[in-house]
Design a protein around this motif. Sequence first.
Motif, PDB file in Angstrom:
ATOM      1  N   SER A 175      35.835 103.723 -24.707  1.00 37.41           N
ATOM      2  CA  SER A 175      34.770 103.002 -23.997  1.00 37.41           C
ATOM      3  C   SER A 175      33.846 102.267 -24.964  1.00 37.41           C
ATOM      4  CB  SER A 175      33.967 103.961 -23.116  1.00 37.41           C
ATOM      5  OG  SER A 175      33.389 104.984 -23.902  1.00 37.41           O
ATOM      6  N   GLU A 176      33.562 102.881 -26.103  1.00 37.57           N
ATOM      7  CA  GLU A 176      32.709 102.232 -27.099  1.00 37.57           C
ATOM      8  C   GLU A 176      33.419 101.045 -27.739  1.00 37.57           C
ATOM      9  OE1 GLU A 176      30.707 103.259 -31.386  1.00 37.57           O
ATOM     10  OE2 GLU A 176      30.749 104.863 -29.885  1.00 37.57           O
ATOM     11  N   LEU A 177      34.709 101.194 -28.037  1.00 37.86           N
ATOM     12  CA  LEU A 177      35.479 100.083 -28.600  1.00 37.86           C
ATOM     13  C   LEU A 177      35.524  98.912 -27.619  1.00 37.86           C
ATOM     14  CD1 LEU A 177      38.468 102.011 -30.199  1.00 37.86           C
ATOM     15  CD2 LEU A 177      36.651 100.789 -31.422  1.00 37.86           C
ATOM     16  N   ALA A 178      35.725  99.217 -26.338  1.00 37.94           N
ATOM     17  CA  ALA A 178      35.784  98.170 -25.317  1.00 37.94           C
ATOM     18  C   ALA A 178      34.460  97.414 -25.238  1.00 37.94           C
ATOM     19  CB  ALA A 178      36.136  98.781 -23.965  1.00 37.94           C
ATOM     20  N   THR A 179      33.370  98.131 -25.265  1.00 36.63           N
ATOM     21  CA  THR A 179      32.052  97.500 -25.214  1.00 36.63           C
ATOM     22  C   THR A 179      31.799  96.676 -26.473  1.00 36.63           C
ATOM     23  OG1 THR A 179      31.186  99.284 -23.847  1.00 36.63           O
ATOM     24  CG2 THR A 179      29.567  97.947 -25.032  1.00 36.63           C
ATOM     25  N   ARG A 180      32.103  97.247 -27.614  1.00 38.41           N
ATOM     26  CA  ARG A 180      31.841  96.585 -28.895  1.00 38.41           C
ATOM     27  C   ARG A 180      32.614  95.274 -29.027  1.00 38.41           C
ATOM     28  NH1 ARG A 180      32.839  99.983 -34.293  1.00 38.41           N
ATOM     29  NH2 ARG A 180      31.290 101.262 -33.231  1.00 38.41           N
ATOM     30  N   TYR A 181      33.869  95.264 -28.567  1.00 36.53           N
ATOM     31  CA  TYR A 181      34.718  94.082 -28.750  1.00 36.53           C
ATOM     32  C   TYR A 181      34.892  93.260 -27.477  1.00 36.53           C
ATOM     33  CZ  TYR A 181      35.489  96.142 -33.259  1.00 36.53           C
ATOM     34  OH  TYR A 181      35.290  96.667 -34.514  1.00 36.53           O
ATOM     35  N   HIS A 182      34.110  93.584 -26.453  1.00 34.97           N
ATOM     36  CA  HIS A 182      34.093  92.822 -25.197  1.00 34.97           C
ATOM     37  C   HIS A 182      35.480  92.689 -24.576  1.00 34.97           C
ATOM     38  CE1 HIS A 182      29.950  91.836 -26.141  1.00 34.97           C
ATOM     39  NE2 HIS A 182      30.356  91.468 -27.343  1.00 34.97           N
ATOM     40  N   VAL A 183      36.167  93.823 -24.476  1.00 34.33           N
ATOM     41  CA  VAL A 183      37.484  93.882 -23.845  1.00 34.33           C
ATOM     42  C   VAL A 183      37.461  95.004 -22.816  1.00 34.33           C
ATOM     43  CG1 VAL A 183      38.700  92.984 -25.877  1.00 34.33           C
ATOM     44  CG2 VAL A 183      38.439  95.452 -25.603  1.00 34.33           C
ATOM     45  N   SER A 184      38.495  95.059 -21.986  1.00 36.21           N
ATOM     46  CA  SER A 184      38.574  96.146 -21.005  1.00 36.21           C
ATOM     47  C   SER A 184      38.961  97.438 -21.718  1.00 36.21           C
ATOM     48  CB  SER A 184      39.611  95.815 -19.932  1.00 36.21           C
ATOM     49  OG  SER A 184      40.910  95.865 -20.470  1.00 36.21           O
ATOM     50  N   THR A 185      38.707  98.561 -21.070  1.00 37.81           N
ATOM     51  CA  THR A 185      39.113  99.844 -21.660  1.00 37.81           C
ATOM     52  C   THR A 185      40.630  99.933 -21.756  1.00 37.81           C
ATOM     53  OG1 THR A 185      38.951 100.909 -19.492  1.00 37.81           O
ATOM     54  CG2 THR A 185      37.043 101.116 -20.967  1.00 37.81           C
ATOM     55  N   GLY A 186      41.335  99.296 -20.815  1.00 36.95           N
ATOM     56  CA  GLY A 186      42.794  99.277 -20.879  1.00 36.95           C
ATOM     57  C   GLY A 186      43.294  98.572 -22.129  1.00 36.95           C
ATOM     58  N   THR A 187      42.646  97.463 -22.469  1.00 34.76           N
ATOM     59  CA  THR A 187      43.017  96.721 -23.678  1.00 34.76           C
ATOM     60  C   THR A 187      42.739  97.548 -24.925  1.00 34.76           C
ATOM     61  OG1 THR A 187      42.641  94.603 -22.600  1.00 34.76           O
ATOM     62  CG2 THR A 187      42.565  94.609 -25.007  1.00 34.76           C
ATOM     63  N   ALA A 188      41.595  98.206 -24.970  1.00 33.66           N
ATOM     64  CA  ALA A 188      41.252  99.051 -26.121  1.00 33.66           C
ATOM     65  C   ALA A 188      42.245 100.208 -26.240  1.00 33.66           C
ATOM     66  CB  ALA A 188      39.828  99.582 -25.987  1.00 33.66           C
ATOM     67  N   HIS A 189      42.620 100.787 -25.102  1.00 31.21           N
ATOM     68  CA  HIS A 189      43.585 101.886 -25.107  1.00 31.21           C
ATOM     69  C   HIS A 189      44.948 101.407 -25.612  1.00 31.21           C
ATOM     70  CE1 HIS A 189      45.350 105.668 -23.946  1.00 31.21           C
ATOM     71  NE2 HIS A 189      46.300 105.004 -23.313  1.00 31.21           N
ATOM     72  N   ARG A 190      45.382 100.229 -25.172  1.00 30.33           N
ATOM     73  CA  ARG A 190      46.660  99.678 -25.638  1.00 30.33           C
ATOM     74  C   ARG A 190      46.626  99.385 -27.135  1.00 30.33           C
ATOM     75  NH1 ARG A 190      46.352  97.198 -20.692  1.00 30.33           N
ATOM     76  NH2 ARG A 190      45.606  95.244 -21.567  1.00 30.33           N
ATOM     77  N   ALA A 191      45.493  98.912 -27.628  1.00 34.15           N
ATOM     78  CA  ALA A 191      45.367  98.640 -29.067  1.00 34.15           C
ATOM     79  C   ALA A 191      45.528  99.932 -29.863  1.00 34.15           C
ATOM     80  CB  ALA A 191      44.014  98.000 -29.365  1.00 34.15           C
ATOM     81  N   ILE A 192      44.921 101.013 -29.397  1.00 34.20           N
ATOM     82  CA  ILE A 192      45.064 102.303 -30.082  1.00 34.20           C
ATOM     83  C   ILE A 192      46.512 102.774 -30.005  1.00 34.20           C
ATOM     84  CG2 ILE A 192      44.420 104.747 -30.027  1.00 34.20           C
ATOM     85  CD1 ILE A 192      41.585 103.815 -29.255  1.00 34.20           C
ATOM     86  N   ALA A 193      47.154 102.563 -28.863  1.00 36.38           N
ATOM     87  CA  ALA A 193      48.566 102.953 -28.714  1.00 36.38           C
ATOM     88  C   ALA A 193      49.439 102.185 -29.702  1.00 36.38           C
ATOM     89  CB  ALA A 193      49.031 102.712 -27.285  1.00 36.38           C
ATOM     90  N   GLU A 194      49.145 100.889 -29.905  1.00 32.45           N
ATOM     91  CA  GLU A 194      49.898 100.091 -30.874  1.00 32.45           C
ATOM     92  C   GLU A 194      49.683 100.617 -32.296  1.00 32.45           C
ATOM     93  OE1 GLU A 194      52.045  97.401 -30.657  1.00 32.45           O
ATOM     94  OE2 GLU A 194      52.085  97.789 -28.504  1.00 32.45           O
ATOM     95  N   LEU A 195      48.440 100.941 -32.622  1.00 32.90           N
ATOM     96  CA  LEU A 195      48.145 101.495 -33.947  1.00 32.90           C
ATOM     97  C   LEU A 195      48.851 102.838 -34.139  1.00 32.90           C
ATOM     98  CD1 LEU A 195      44.361 100.631 -34.181  1.00 32.90           C
ATOM     99  CD2 LEU A 195      46.214  99.632 -35.546  1.00 32.90           C
ATOM    100  N   LYS A 196      48.905 103.628 -33.071  1.00 34.90           N
ATOM    101  CA  LYS A 196      49.583 104.918 -33.128  1.00 34.90           C
ATOM    102  C   LYS A 196      51.078 104.716 -33.367  1.00 34.90           C
ATOM    103  CE  LYS A 196      50.501 109.128 -30.532  1.00 34.90           C
ATOM    104  NZ  LYS A 196      50.366 109.822 -29.258  1.00 34.90           N
ATOM    105  N   SER A 197      51.686 103.789 -32.642  1.00 33.47           N
ATOM    106  CA  SER A 197      53.130 103.574 -32.799  1.00 33.47           C
ATOM    107  C   SER A 197      53.463 103.012 -34.181  1.00 33.47           C
ATOM    108  CB  SER A 197      53.674 102.673 -31.702  1.00 33.47           C
ATOM    109  OG  SER A 197      53.227 101.357 -31.850  1.00 33.47           O
ATOM    110  N   ALA A 198      52.532 102.303 -34.795  1.00 35.01           N
ATOM    111  CA  ALA A 198      52.733 101.774 -36.145  1.00 35.01           C
ATOM    112  C   ALA A 198      52.406 102.810 -37.220  1.00 35.01           C
ATOM    113  CB  ALA A 198      51.885 100.528 -36.353  1.00 35.01           C
ATOM    114  N   GLY A 199      51.843 103.955 -36.806  1.00 29.60           N
ATOM    115  CA  GLY A 199      51.538 105.015 -37.761  1.00 29.60           C
ATOM    116  C   GLY A 199      50.180 104.923 -38.419  1.00 29.60           C
ATOM    117  N   TYR A 200      49.322 104.051 -37.920  1.00 24.92           N
ATOM    118  CA  TYR A 200      47.997 103.889 -38.526  1.00 24.92           C
ATOM    119  C   TYR A 200      46.957 104.861 -37.983  1.00 24.92           C
ATOM    120  CZ  TYR A 200      49.694  99.697 -40.777  1.00 24.92           C
ATOM    121  OH  TYR A 200      50.397  98.819 -41.553  1.00 24.92           O
TER     122      TYR A 200
END
Length: 66
Positions: free
Chosen positions: A11-36
């Motif tokens: 929720s904080e990432l979504a607010t900070r970067y002006h995106v939906s929580t779904g978008t922030a969640h997908r970004a974290i999922a991408e980072l997770k799949s890349a191992g970051y």
Amino acid sequence: MSPGSMLPPVSELATRYHVSTGTAHRAIAELKSAGYVAASRGKRATVTYPSEPSEPEVDTSTRRFS
């Protein structure tokens, strides 16, 4: 961020970067799949290093050979 650091909540990432929580969640999922990051349901994501450098995926199904 250094390895071991916790990412802010979705929720904080979504607010900070002006995106939906779904978008922030997908970004974290991408980072997770890349191992970051390491993340599990209900826990905040933690920064890691990828175990091996990831190669970009190449779709060879459309490649034509002569």
